[in-house]
Write an enzyme that holds these catalytic residues in place. Structure first.
Site, PDB file in Angstrom:
ATOM      1  N   LYS A 147      38.677  26.240  -6.166  1.00 46.82           N
ATOM      2  CA  LYS A 147      38.975  25.338  -5.044  1.00 46.82           C
ATOM      3  C   LYS A 147      40.267  24.572  -5.268  1.00 46.82           C
ATOM      4  CE  LYS A 147      34.334  24.779  -3.205  1.00 46.82           C
ATOM      5  NZ  LYS A 147      33.174  23.915  -3.089  1.00 46.82           N
ATOM      6  N   LYS A 161      30.356  36.883  -2.099  1.00 42.45           N
ATOM      7  CA  LYS A 161      29.223  36.161  -1.513  1.00 42.45           C
ATOM      8  C   LYS A 161      29.533  35.683  -0.091  1.00 42.45           C
ATOM      9  CE  LYS A 161      30.333  31.507  -2.951  1.00 42.45           C
ATOM     10  NZ  LYS A 161      30.031  30.245  -3.586  1.00 42.45           N
ATOM     11  N   LYS A 181      30.620  29.789   3.611  1.00 42.19           N
ATOM     12  CA  LYS A 181      31.191  29.072   4.746  1.00 42.19           C
ATOM     13  C   LYS A 181      32.710  28.924   4.595  1.00 42.19           C
ATOM     14  CE  LYS A 181      29.333  26.897   8.329  1.00 42.19           C
ATOM     15  NZ  LYS A 181      28.259  27.377   9.192  1.00 42.19           N
TER      16      LYS A 181
HETATM   17  P1  TYM Z   1      25.833  24.589  -1.295  1.00 37.76           P
HETATM   18  O1  TYM Z   1      25.648  23.560  -0.246  1.00 37.76           O
HETATM   19  O2  TYM Z   1      27.147  25.260  -1.399  1.00 37.76           O
HETATM   20  O3  TYM Z   1      24.758  25.713  -1.109  1.00 37.76           O
HETATM   21  C1  TYM Z   1      23.375  25.417  -0.933  1.00 37.76           C
HETATM   22  C2  TYM Z   1      22.545  26.460  -1.660  1.00 37.76           C
HETATM   23  O4  TYM Z   1      22.787  27.765  -1.112  1.00 37.76           O
HETATM   24  C3  TYM Z   1      23.085  28.664  -2.161  1.00 37.76           C
HETATM   25  N1  TYM Z   1      23.984  29.713  -1.645  1.00 37.76           N
HETATM   26  C4  TYM Z   1      23.742  31.021  -1.720  1.00 37.76           C
HETATM   27  N2  TYM Z   1      22.720  31.720  -2.233  1.00 37.76           N
HETATM   28  C5  TYM Z   1      22.763  33.065  -2.149  1.00 37.76           C
HETATM   29  N3  TYM Z   1      23.786  33.746  -1.550  1.00 37.76           N
HETATM   30  C6  TYM Z   1      24.840  33.085  -1.019  1.00 37.76           C
HETATM   31  N4  TYM Z   1      25.816  33.755  -0.433  1.00 37.76           N
HETATM   32  C7  TYM Z   1      24.850  31.661  -1.092  1.00 37.76           C
HETATM   33  N5  TYM Z   1      25.717  30.712  -0.676  1.00 37.76           N
HETATM   34  C8  TYM Z   1      25.168  29.522  -1.016  1.00 37.76           C
HETATM   35  C9  TYM Z   1      23.746  27.815  -3.224  1.00 37.76           C
HETATM   36  O5  TYM Z   1      23.696  28.428  -4.490  1.00 37.76           O
HETATM   37  C10 TYM Z   1      22.928  26.548  -3.155  1.00 37.76           C
HETATM   38  O6  TYM Z   1      21.744  26.671  -3.913  1.00 37.76           O
HETATM   39  N6  TYM Z   1      26.587  21.979  -5.511  1.00 37.76           N
HETATM   40  C11 TYM Z   1      25.559  22.447  -4.592  1.00 37.76           C
HETATM   41  C12 TYM Z   1      24.714  21.339  -4.018  1.00 37.76           C
HETATM   42  C13 TYM Z   1      24.097  20.420  -5.012  1.00 37.76           C
HETATM   43  C14 TYM Z   1      22.969  20.685  -5.832  1.00 37.76           C
HETATM   44  C15 TYM Z   1      22.739  19.495  -6.562  1.00 37.76           C
HETATM   45  C16 TYM Z   1      22.153  21.808  -6.009  1.00 37.76           C
HETATM   46  C17 TYM Z   1      24.496  19.141  -5.265  1.00 37.76           C
HETATM   47  N7  TYM Z   1      23.684  18.585  -6.184  1.00 37.76           N
HETATM   48  C18 TYM Z   1      21.707  19.420  -7.485  1.00 37.76           C
HETATM   49  C19 TYM Z   1      21.131  21.703  -6.931  1.00 37.76           C
HETATM   50  C20 TYM Z   1      20.905  20.535  -7.656  1.00 37.76           C
HETATM   51  C21 TYM Z   1      26.225  23.152  -3.413  1.00 37.76           C
HETATM   52  O7  TYM Z   1      27.350  22.864  -3.084  1.00 37.76           O
HETATM   53  O8  TYM Z   1      25.425  24.011  -2.736  1.00 37.76           O
END
Ligand code: TYM
Length: 332
Positions: free
Chosen positions: A112, A195, A198
């Protein structure tokens, strides 16, 4: 009951199918067996500039979608990250236990920040994984249901938990990633080796859960497959078809071998038409339920307030323990 914690960003508009299959679906299952904490990570959302009105709308939209997907306030604590100040309070301690080099090696940060350039990359983006570690540790969670792309952040969290325990005495369970092999990474429909995301995928590559089913059908029908016509699960050789089979199998609970048999000799067109139907069946009630929550913001806000209150009582206890162990004097 073992404890689980997870979070999701309030993205513009809609969650995508990767978010649901990779993470939220597991959240819904785990609330039956675990003491579960699920949140919308609005603090993490501002590591890149966000319009306040949009952030508010996106946060409500995200919470409504979690509830519509089956996250149940009777079975878990569902809340907004910013409603529990202990996350940020603990994150300072986490930052002071995280090496600069260690944080610099986070691949999501590297990717990023490389895209944004030094002057637009915020310190918040750099410390993002420390806040995430604090999110998890403040509940002393045992397991963290996420997609594959969060594995490195969890590895960091585990290291910090061990470091804290080593320095100050046993305090945190070392949290385990809960990442399913089958759905840990759902791929972009147009580029089935990367993957679904968004920020990186083209609109045609993503199935947004709030898309009109007709739009999703079009995207599925134009999904990239290969020049062969054989429907077989082989992620290396046939990533496009394999991704479609994974989605189909997970949404219907049908085993992949069964699907291979069902579509034997039928060609990609038949598979895609049926998959579009399967997706439509899932998203149609989901869209309706999301809208119902959005139409009743008072109920939504009440659910989030109650969730935050329950979450805070757990988080405050951990924070007090941590502050004491670190050597901060009590206020009175
Ligand atoms: P975020 O908001 O990007 O994504 C939310 C969840 O969706 C999963 N994900 C996917 N899984 C499978 N295939 C894909 N193409 C795909 N795209 C997204 C992500 O792995 C995630 O589980 N940093 C985290 C949010 C967060 C968090 C936490 C998670 C903040 N604090 C504490 C767990 C524990 C994030 O940006 O997820």
């Amino acid at each position: 009951r073992p404890r689980v914690l997870s979070g999701i960003q309030p993205t513009a508009g809609s969650f995508h199918l990767g978010n649901y299959l990779g993470a939220v679906r597991q959240w819904v299952a785990l609330q039956e067996t675990h003491d579960a904490f699920y949140m919308v990570v609005d603090l993490h959302a501002i590591t890149v500039p966000k319009d306040p009105a949009e952030l508010r709308a996106n946060t409500r939209m995200a919470a409504a979608q979690l509830l519509a997907a089956g996250v149940d306030p009777e079975r878990c604590k569902v809340f907004l990250q910013s409603h529990v100040p202990e996350h940020t309070q603990l994150s300072w301690v986490v930052e002071c236990l995280t090496g600069f080099g260690e944080a610099s090696r986070m691949t999501q940060f590297k990717d990023k920040s490389a895209k944004q350039g030094n002057d637009s990359t915020t310190v918040g983006l750099f410390t993002y994984p420390a806040l995430m570690a604090a999110d998890i540790l403040v509940y002393r969670a045992h397991e963290v249901p996420v997609g594959e792309d969060q594995r490195q952040h969890l590895e960091l969290t585990r290291n910090i938990a061990e470091r804290f325990n080593g320095r100050y005495g046993a305090t945190f369970p070392v949290p385990e990633p809960y990442i399913l092999k089958e759905t840990g990474k759902i791929y972009d429909l147009q580029e089935p080796t990367v993957k679904m995301s968004k920020s990186a995928s083209t609109p045609k590559g993503i199935i947004d859960l709030l898309d009109d089913p007709k739009t999703s059908a079009k995207k599925i029908k134009s999904a990239v497959t290969d020049t062969d016509t054989v429907i077989r699960y082989a992620p290396e050789e046939k990533p496009g078809v394999s991704n479609l089979l994974t989605i189909y199998s997970t949404l219907t609970g049908t085993g992949i071998p069964e699907l291979e048999e069902k579509y034997d000799g039928k060609g990609y067109g038949a598979l895609k038409t049926d998959l579009a139907e399967v997706v439509a069946e899932w998203v149609t009630p989901f869209r309706t339920r999301t809208q119902e929550y959005l139409d009743d913001p008072e109920t939504l806000d009440r659910i989030l307030a109650e969730g935050a209150e329950k979450a805070r009582s757990v988080a405050a206890e951990t924070l007090a323990t941590v502050y004491d162990k670190v050597g901060f004097l009590p206020a009175k």
